[in-house]
Design a protein around this motif. Structure first.
Motif, mmCIF file in Angstrom:
data_model
loop_
_atom_site.group_PDB
_atom_site.id
_atom_site.type_symbol
_atom_site.label_atom_id
_atom_site.label_comp_id
_atom_site.label_asym_id
_atom_site.label_seq_id
_atom_site.Cartn_x
_atom_site.Cartn_y
_atom_site.Cartn_z
ATOM 1 N N VAL A 119 0.835 -1.124 0.062
ATOM 2 C CA VAL A 119 -0.134 0.038 -0.197
ATOM 3 C C VAL A 119 0.916 1.201 -0.092
ATOM 4 O O VAL A 119 1.621 1.411 0.717
ATOM 5 N N ALA A 120 0.649 2.145 -1.015
ATOM 6 C CA ALA A 120 1.294 3.423 -1.069
ATOM 7 C C ALA A 120 1.053 4.156 0.077
ATOM 8 O O ALA A 120 -0.140 4.286 0.588
ATOM 9 N N GLN A 121 1.950 4.894 0.693
ATOM 10 C CA GLN A 121 1.805 5.739 2.078
ATOM 11 C C GLN A 121 1.322 7.145 1.748
ATOM 12 O O GLN A 121 0.740 7.997 2.265
ATOM 13 N N GLU A 122 1.692 7.574 0.412
ATOM 14 C CA GLU A 122 1.366 8.994 -0.014
ATOM 15 C C GLU A 122 0.371 8.859 -1.403
ATOM 16 O O GLU A 122 0.392 7.992 -2.314
ATOM 17 N N LEU A 145 -8.280 4.047 -1.100
ATOM 18 C CA LEU A 145 -8.066 4.029 -2.453
ATOM 19 C C LEU A 145 -6.588 3.203 -2.801
ATOM 20 O O LEU A 145 -6.620 2.472 -3.666
ATOM 21 N N ASN A 146 -5.619 3.765 -1.885
ATOM 22 C CA ASN A 146 -4.223 3.042 -1.976
ATOM 23 C C ASN A 146 -4.282 1.330 -1.818
ATOM 24 O O ASN A 146 -3.778 0.564 -2.230
ATOM 25 N N LEU A 147 -5.330 1.147 -0.748
ATOM 26 C CA LEU A 147 -5.417 -0.433 -0.361
ATOM 27 C C LEU A 147 -6.200 -1.039 -1.675
ATOM 28 O O LEU A 147 -5.878 -1.948 -1.805
ATOM 29 N N ALA A 148 -7.147 -0.460 -2.110
ATOM 30 C CA ALA A 148 -7.623 -1.213 -3.322
ATOM 31 C C ALA A 148 -6.880 -1.261 -4.419
ATOM 32 O O ALA A 148 -6.796 -2.137 -5.107
ATOM 33 N N LEU A 170 1.008 -5.559 3.786
ATOM 34 C CA LEU A 170 -0.088 -4.730 4.378
ATOM 35 C C LEU A 170 0.465 -4.196 5.701
ATOM 36 O O LEU A 170 0.727 -4.981 6.629
ATOM 37 N N ASP A 171 0.677 -2.874 5.910
ATOM 38 C CA ASP A 171 1.082 -2.400 7.078
ATOM 39 C C ASP A 171 0.047 -1.596 7.762
ATOM 40 O O ASP A 171 -0.665 -0.359 7.232
#
Length: 651
Positions: free
Chosen positions: A69-72, A162-165, A177-178
């Motif tokens: 997952v992107a953090q930004e 949205l990043n998780l999706a 997954l963090d």
């Protein structure tokens, strides 16, 4: 297979890993746990090859596709559904290749290449990709009308969804997954848990949600003492194994201490005797070779407790035909939850359920007074003291000020040493008490907010997602403290372990109404999955026709009819409730008066002078009145319980 071999890593002056080893097998679902600051996120960075160990090797199959997952999230004009689809990098690559070929001069070679790309798109399930992306967005709480909205229009928490999706959309062999549940509500967590159980690849999750871990993982990797220790089973299994290891290690330490003492005693007694010199030398070598067993350390315990409330009004709060919402939207009030007739009684322990956006936080903000009711009245019991915890409580802390400053603001007349001692019990030792809170972690700020609530001795706790930012240790401490809290509790939380341990009844906010939920969290999970399955299996013709545009259509006639039926049902229930609620209020007034009279008699009977010969008649009268009031109170309490049961039967 993933192999970490003899990994060592130094970050600044801090050693995070020293010769750490672990092997992870394909298809395993791994929970990565450890105290804050032990290197969980750093380990993820090494797996993503964003960091490299100072020593050792990390082997991951070269052919594996990795997703995380992107953090930004940049403020893009791109529609949300297209952003989610971007996670399928293979699909996007094939689409780009096809577009390139379509713009190329068409010849036999181009035609063959296009045919190959179309075959590859079919293999990649390209024609179901949009449907899969819609299912992911729906599961994570997005409404169909939001699918085409630009990414920039969403708040930070929704962008993280949205990043998780996007990460879940990727056809990955390894998924990292963090803390994926940090920005999710309970409904989305239940959906995600079900999705991850069916994920076919290798999964590594960092999470402080023990129920979430228990429901998904089959391996735990614990970062402990700069090593990686592997345990089979879920988080609860890890706790049992870990406890057994600590007991066993302590027994081995005690056994070794006895052996060392025995060897040392022999050496001391016989090393000077020629006949025993060889045996003494042998034992000296054995003692030198004996490697001292290092004790296994349990996590440093942190615990606290809520102080006994100074008063206990009953009822705490009474809501009379209350509408909750926001005062102005295009000049009109926006009602979120309406027609609430509800009495919050002393000692109740309520979990508030409902999907994201249903109005749980709006209701709590109305109860605490941050929002005024649009209609109706909220009556507070005399002596009501509310302890309110929500995410914005942390944001309201003054970053340039210290924990001591924050506590002294609400306790200006208390000695500084007493405040320091109190903060020390919340793990703010030494200079940390006077340090600015700005650089503190989210968990440390949450702990400070909790300390300030505990200091004020509330008799009603209104908690809106109190476990966000808390690690497993602090979550457990909060759960234990809430379980022993002597006041009234109303909590919204996605932490099912906390809800199970601290609440004994549930209310649900759904379709603009507040009503009891008859069941436990397992029943709620089943109800939620069945509701979503039914909605997916039987869409209306209009919704199906508009699916490509992400538009959901509901008949206005159906809506009007449903509102009419809901209003009739509310009116019917209100007609049944009102007389019972009036009787309950009268009984409570009578119990309050009788209780005060009895308390006054009890105080008089505690005076030793009343038992002198001169006060015989007065004593007799007091004892008769005490017996009469005791019987009266028992009768009133029995009547009150009957009326409460009648009210619950209607609700």
């Amino acid at each position: 297979m993933i192999r970490l071999q003899q990994i060592s890593l130094l970050r600044g002056n801090k050693s995070l890993f020293e010769q750490a080893d672990v092997t992870l097998n394909p298809g395993e679902r791994i929970g990565l746990i450890g105290s804050n600051g032990t290197g969980k996120s750093t380990l993820f960075a090494m797996l993503r090859q964003e960091l490299h160990p100072d020593q050792g090797n990390i082997d991951i199959p070269a052919s594996w596709q990795m997703a995380s997952v992107a953090q930004e999230t940049p403020a893009l004009d791109r529609p949300a559904i297209d952003y989610a689809l971007d996670g399928d990098t293979r699909l996007r690559g094939l689409e780009a290749r096809l577009a390139e070929l379509e713009n190329h001069e068409h010849d036999e070679q181009t035609g063959l290449a296009m045919a190959e790309v179309h075959a590859a798109l079919a293999d990649a399930d390209a024609y179901t990709a949009r449907s899969r992306a819609e299912q992911l967005l729906t599961g994570l709480g997005f409404r169909p009308e939001q699918f085409m909205l630009p990414v920039a229009s969403f708040s930070g928490g929704w962008r993280m969804r949205l990043n998780l999706a996007q990460a879940l959309m990727c056809r990955s062999d390894l998924l990292l997954l963090d803390e994926p549940t940090n920005h999710l509500d309970l409904d989305a967590i239940i959906w995600l848990e079900d999705w991850l159980r069916r994920y076919p690849g290798t999964l590594i999750i960092i999470s402080h949600d023990r129920d979430f871990l228990d429901g998904i993982v089959n391996v735990i990797v614990h970062i402990d003492d700069k090593k990686l220790r592997r345990y089979s089973g879920n988080y609860s299994g890890f706790e049992r194994q870990r406890a057994a290891q600590i007991v066993l290690a302590q027994a081995m330490i005690e056994k070794q201490a006895r052996q060392r003492a025995h060897l040392q005693s022999f050496i001391d007694r016989f090393k000077a005797k020629a006949t025993k010199a060889r045996q003494a030398q042998s034992r000296m070598k054995a003692l030198a070779r004996m490697e001292e067993i290092a004790p296994l350390r349990a996590a440093a315990e942190f615990s606290f407790e809520f102080r006994e409330p100074a008063s206990a009004p009953n009822p705490m709060l009474v809501l009379d035909s209350v509408d909750c919402g926001y005062p102005v939207e295009d000049g009109l009030p926006k009602r979120i939850v309406g027609g609430i007739d509800f009495s919050l009684q002393i000692g109740q322990r309520i979990g508030l359920l409902g999907e994201n956006g249903a109005g749980k936080s709006t209701l709590i903000k109305t109860l605490v007074g941050d929002l005024a009711p649009l209609n109706g009245k909220i009556l507070s019991g005399k002596g009501l003291s509310i302890g309110y915890f929500a995410q914005h409580q942390i944001e309201m802390l003054r970053h340039e000020e210290s924990p001591l400053w924050h506590l002294s603001r609400i306790a200006p007349d208390v000695r500084e040493q007493d405040l320091r001692n109190f903060l020390g019990s919340f793990n703010f030792p030494g200079t940390m008490v006077t340090s600015p809170v700005g650089p503190f972690s989210g968990g440390e700020k949450a702990r400070l907010a909790l300390a300030m609530i505990v200091w004020q001795r509330p008799n009603l706790l209104l908690l809106d997602e109190p476990t966000n930012h808390l690690d497993l240790e602090t979550r457990e401490a909060l759960t234990e403290a809430l379980a022993q809290f002597e006041g009234t509790l109303l909590v919204v939380s996605h932490d099912r372990h906390l809800l199970r341990a601290t609440t004994d009844q549930f209310l649900i906010v759904s379709h603009g109404q507040l009503r009891p939920f008859d069941g436990d969290l397992d029943d709620y999970k089943q109800w939620l999955l069945e509701t979503k399955a039914a909605a997916a299996a039987a869409p209306s013709a209009s919704a199906a026709a508009n699916a490509d545009n992400g538009v959901a259509f509901v008949s206005k006639v159906d809506q009007k009819e449903q509102r009419r039926k809901d209003a009739e049902e509310r009116q019917r229930l209100s007609g049944l409730r009102k007389p019972i609620e009036n009787r309950i209020r009268k009984l409570e007034d009578q119990m309050d008066k009788a209780g005060k009279l009895k308390a006054d008699i009890d105080r008089q009977l505690e005076d030793s002078d009343i038992y002198s010969d001169a006060n015989k008649e007065k004593l007799k009268a007091l004892l008769l009145d005490q017996a009469k009031l005791t019987k009266e109170l028992e009768q009133l309490e029995g009547d009150w319980l009957e009326q409460q049961e009648a009210l619950e039967a209607i609700i």
